[in-house]
Design a protein around this motif. Structure first.
Motif, PDB file in Angstrom:
ATOM      1  N   ASP A   1       0.815  -1.224   0.000  1.00 21.05           N
ATOM      2  CA  ASP A   1       0.000   0.000   0.000  1.00 21.05           C
ATOM      3  C   ASP A   1       0.846   1.271   0.000  1.00 21.05           C
ATOM      4  O   ASP A   1       0.323   2.372   0.097  1.00 21.05           O
ATOM      5  CB  ASP A   1      -0.949   0.000   1.219  1.00 21.05           C
ATOM      6  CG  ASP A   1      -0.208  -0.234   2.534  1.00 21.05           C
ATOM      7  OD1 ASP A   1       0.968  -0.679   2.484  1.00 21.05           O
ATOM      8  OD2 ASP A   1      -0.774   0.042   3.599  1.00 21.05           O
ATOM      9  N   HIS A   2       2.169   1.123  -0.085  1.00 21.25           N
ATOM     10  CA  HIS A   2       3.062   2.286  -0.107  1.00 21.25           C
ATOM     11  C   HIS A   2       3.538   2.564  -1.530  1.00 21.25           C
ATOM     12  O   HIS A   2       3.779   1.627  -2.300  1.00 21.25           O
ATOM     13  CB  HIS A   2       4.309   2.037   0.739  1.00 21.25           C
ATOM     14  CG  HIS A   2       4.064   2.074   2.217  1.00 21.25           C
ATOM     15  ND1 HIS A   2       3.187   1.218   2.851  1.00 21.25           N
ATOM     16  CD2 HIS A   2       4.580   2.873   3.190  1.00 21.25           C
ATOM     17  CE1 HIS A   2       3.186   1.492   4.157  1.00 21.25           C
ATOM     18  NE2 HIS A   2       4.023   2.499   4.383  1.00 21.25           N
ATOM     19  N   ILE A   3       3.734   3.845  -1.864  1.00 17.78           N
ATOM     20  CA  ILE A   3       4.450   4.150  -3.102  1.00 17.78           C
ATOM     21  C   ILE A   3       5.925   4.338  -2.754  1.00 17.78           C
ATOM     22  O   ILE A   3       6.275   4.642  -1.609  1.00 17.78           O
ATOM     23  CB  ILE A   3       3.904   5.413  -3.829  1.00 17.78           C
ATOM     24  CG1 ILE A   3       4.059   6.678  -2.980  1.00 17.78           C
ATOM     25  CG2 ILE A   3       2.470   5.207  -4.272  1.00 17.78           C
ATOM     26  CD1 ILE A   3       3.964   7.964  -3.787  1.00 17.78           C
ATOM     27  N   ALA A   4       6.798   4.159  -3.750  1.00 17.13           N
ATOM     28  CA  ALA A   4       8.239   4.343  -3.505  1.00 17.13           C
ATOM     29  C   ALA A   4       8.691   5.661  -4.105  1.00 17.13           C
ATOM     30  O   ALA A   4       8.702   5.846  -5.327  1.00 17.13           O
ATOM     31  CB  ALA A   4       9.029   3.181  -4.096  1.00 17.13           C
ATOM     32  N   LEU A   5       9.028   6.569  -3.191  1.00 15.79           N
ATOM     33  CA  LEU A   5       9.610   7.855  -3.560  1.00 15.79           C
ATOM     34  C   LEU A   5      11.109   7.659  -3.349  1.00 15.79           C
ATOM     35  O   LEU A   5      11.541   7.391  -2.227  1.00 15.79           O
ATOM     36  CB  LEU A   5       9.048   8.906  -2.599  1.00 15.79           C
ATOM     37  CG  LEU A   5       9.271  10.371  -2.889  1.00 15.79           C
ATOM     38  CD1 LEU A   5       8.605  10.756  -4.199  1.00 15.79           C
ATOM     39  CD2 LEU A   5       8.674  11.221  -1.754  1.00 15.79           C
ATOM     40  N   THR A   6      11.892   7.737  -4.417  1.00 14.49           N
ATOM     41  CA  THR A   6      13.280   7.280  -4.314  1.00 14.49           C
ATOM     42  C   THR A   6      14.264   8.354  -4.751  1.00 14.49           C
ATOM     43  O   THR A   6      14.091   8.979  -5.807  1.00 14.49           O
ATOM     44  CB  THR A   6      13.467   6.003  -5.174  1.00 14.49           C
ATOM     45  OG1 THR A   6      12.496   5.038  -4.763  1.00 14.49           O
ATOM     46  CG2 THR A   6      14.855   5.411  -5.011  1.00 14.49           C
ATOM     47  N   TYR A   7      15.298   8.520  -3.936  1.00 14.57           N
ATOM     48  CA  TYR A   7      16.372   9.479  -4.229  1.00 14.57           C
ATOM     49  C   TYR A   7      17.133   9.010  -5.468  1.00 14.57           C
ATOM     50  O   TYR A   7      17.383   7.808  -5.629  1.00 14.57           O
ATOM     51  CB  TYR A   7      17.290   9.539  -3.008  1.00 14.57           C
ATOM     52  CG  TYR A   7      18.274  10.680  -2.968  1.00 14.57           C
ATOM     53  CD1 TYR A   7      18.000  11.917  -3.550  1.00 14.57           C
ATOM     54  CD2 TYR A   7      19.493  10.530  -2.302  1.00 14.57           C
ATOM     55  CE1 TYR A   7      18.915  12.960  -3.479  1.00 14.57           C
ATOM     56  CE2 TYR A   7      20.404  11.570  -2.213  1.00 14.57           C
ATOM     57  CZ  TYR A   7      20.113  12.778  -2.811  1.00 14.57           C
ATOM     58  OH  TYR A   7      21.012  13.808  -2.742  1.00 14.57           O
ATOM     59  N   ILE A   8      17.491   9.953  -6.303  1.00 11.09           N
ATOM     60  CA  ILE A   8      18.143   9.618  -7.583  1.00 11.09           C
ATOM     61  C   ILE A   8      19.463   8.860  -7.393  1.00 11.09           C
ATOM     62  O   ILE A   8      19.923   8.174  -8.313  1.00 11.09           O
ATOM     63  CB  ILE A   8      18.339  10.919  -8.417  1.00 11.09           C
ATOM     64  CG1 ILE A   8      18.579  10.605  -9.893  1.00 11.09           C
ATOM     65  CG2 ILE A   8      19.444  11.789  -7.819  1.00 11.09           C
ATOM     66  CD1 ILE A   8      18.428  11.812 -10.823  1.00 11.09           C
ATOM     67  N   ASN A   9      20.056   8.947  -6.190  1.00 11.28           N
ATOM     68  CA  ASN A   9      21.325   8.255  -5.901  1.00 11.28           C
ATOM     69  C   ASN A   9      21.056   6.771  -5.658  1.00 11.28           C
ATOM     70  O   ASN A   9      21.109   6.266  -4.536  1.00 11.28           O
ATOM     71  CB  ASN A   9      21.987   8.850  -4.658  1.00 11.28           C
ATOM     72  CG  ASN A   9      22.367  10.306  -4.834  1.00 11.28           C
ATOM     73  OD1 ASN A   9      21.634  11.067  -5.444  1.00 11.28           O
ATOM     74  ND2 ASN A   9      23.501  10.697  -4.294  1.00 11.28           N
ATOM     75  N   CYS A  10      20.699   6.058  -6.729  1.00  9.61           N
ATOM     76  CA  CYS A  10      20.414   4.616  -6.636  1.00  9.61           C
ATOM     77  C   CYS A  10      20.655   4.010  -8.017  1.00  9.61           C
ATOM     78  O   CYS A  10      20.839   4.733  -9.003  1.00  9.61           O
ATOM     79  CB  CYS A  10      18.966   4.388  -6.194  1.00  9.61           C
ATOM     80  SG  CYS A  10      17.743   4.981  -7.383  1.00  9.61           S
ATOM     81  N   SER A  11      20.616   2.690  -8.078  1.00  8.68           N
ATOM     82  CA  SER A  11      20.876   2.002  -9.354  1.00  8.68           C
ATOM     83  C   SER A  11      19.695   2.166 -10.318  1.00  8.68           C
ATOM     84  O   SER A  11      18.572   2.505  -9.908  1.00  8.68           O
ATOM     85  CB  SER A  11      21.097   0.506  -9.096  1.00  8.68           C
ATOM     86  OG  SER A  11      19.904  -0.047  -8.569  1.00  8.68           O
TER      87      SER A  11
END
Ligand code: 13P
Ligand code: SF4
Length: 328
Positions: A113-123
């Motif tokens: 039930d969560h969305i993933a808000l992700t920092y650009i510093n990832c693969s």
């Protein structure tokens, strides 16, 4: 790691890079954490969001990326028809390393039930598993567009996530990654420095832990910190981010004094990003000459990652710096 041929000795590297840049119809993009000589020859120097936008809109045939691997991958995701080269393929990021895709996927599946808000510093793989990418200059603007009742996973930087969560009083599930560079600043040493310069404000990157950010007069991305330096009234600023950004500050404001915040022993080089530091003039020259190391991304993966990056580009403010984290 690139092995340097002995025959580079005596070459005028700056002139050779300029020659190859023309011959290849290449654009050289550099992040603020790059060595001064690389910043000085770049066609554009910027933060992660600005560099993404430049990569998406350039009409060059080759993008030579003086930054770290995830940044060059973003350039390739947004401009797949271009040749994207990175002077040293070992230029990674501790935040990316902290977040293996298979573990991130399992974490997402455990919280449907969560969305993933992700920092650009990832693969690229983690981008493809995410809904919306953010940079430090776009995170605030984007977070404010997400409905208050929407549950959020924020990764991989727990300090940026924690900062946003505190500032907006918004609960988020935080992935436990950190940047080894910003984690190395010492609160004790910062307070000693502040006592020596009581009138000097502190500007900090949100990748710093709360022990540093809580003392800052301004918290924001690299471009945000640079803009703060330009707008401030005083003549001295304490800078709690990777110190190579001070090169741009001193260029723009030669009469002002910029002091890098200290690490644990007050005098270490632990705040230099070891990944960014891998790029050199020699390696940039070789990468332009040989068009390698080259970023290649499998098409299905690229399209998956592009969705979350496009979501960011659509939701981020159109004026650079407007969506920055700003004064606390
Ligand atoms: P910026 O987007 O603020 O330039 O940050 C990039 C980065 O890697 C900071 O460590
Ligand atoms: Fe990654 Fe930190 Fe280096 Fe930025 S400064 S590239 S977050 S290790």
């Amino acid at each position: 790691m690139t092995v340097m041929p002995a025959d580079l000795k005596g070459l005028d590297l700056r002139a050779e890079i300029d020659r190859l840049r023309k011959e290849r119809n290449a654009v050289i993009l550099a992040h603020y954490y790059q060595k001064p000589e690389l910043q000085d020859l770049a066609d554009f120097v910027g933060d992660s969001l600005e560099l993404s936008r430049k990569a998406a809109e350039t009409d060059a045939d080759v993008i030579a990326f003086c930054g770290v691997k995830f940044m060059a991958e973003v350039a390739k995701i947004l401009s797949p028809e271009k040749t994207v080269i990175l002077p040293d393929m070992a230029a990674g990021c501790s935040l990316e390393d902290s977040c293996p895709p298979e573990k991130f996927k399992a974490f997402r599946e455990a919280h449907p039930d969560h969305i993933a808000l992700t920092y650009i510093n990832c693969s690229t793989e983690v981008k493809a598993l995410s809904d919306i990418i953010v940079t430090s200059s776009s995170a605030e603007t984007i977070l404010q567009q997400i409905p208050a009742d929407q549950k959020i996973i924020f990764g991989p930087d727990r300090h940026l996530g924690g900062y946003l969560s505190r500032k907006f009083n918004r609960e988020m599930l935080l992935w436990p990654g950190v940047c080894i560079v910003h984690e190395a600043f010492s609160e004790t040493e910062l307070l000693k420095l502040k006592a020596q310069h009581p009138g000097a404000p502190i500007a900090a990157h949100p990748e710093c832990p709360p022990t540093i950010v809580d003392h800052a007069d301004y918290v924001g991305s690299t471009s945000g910190i640079l803009n703060y330096a330009k707008a401030m009234e005083g003549d001295t600023l304490i800078v709690a981010t990777e110190p190579h950004i001070i090169h741009q500050m001193s260029r723009a404001l030669p009469d002002k004094t910029f002091i890098g915040a200290p690490g644990a022993d007050g005098n270490c080089n632990c705040n230099i990003c070891p990944y960014m530091a891998l790029n050199t003039m020699e390696k940039l020259y070789l990468s332009l000459r040989d068009l390698t190391p080259r970023i290649e991304i499998e098409e299905t993966l690229r399209l998956g990652a592009k969705k979350s990056l496009d979501a960011m580009l659509g939701m981020a403010s159109t004026s650079v710096g407007k969506g920055d984290l700003g004064a606390r």
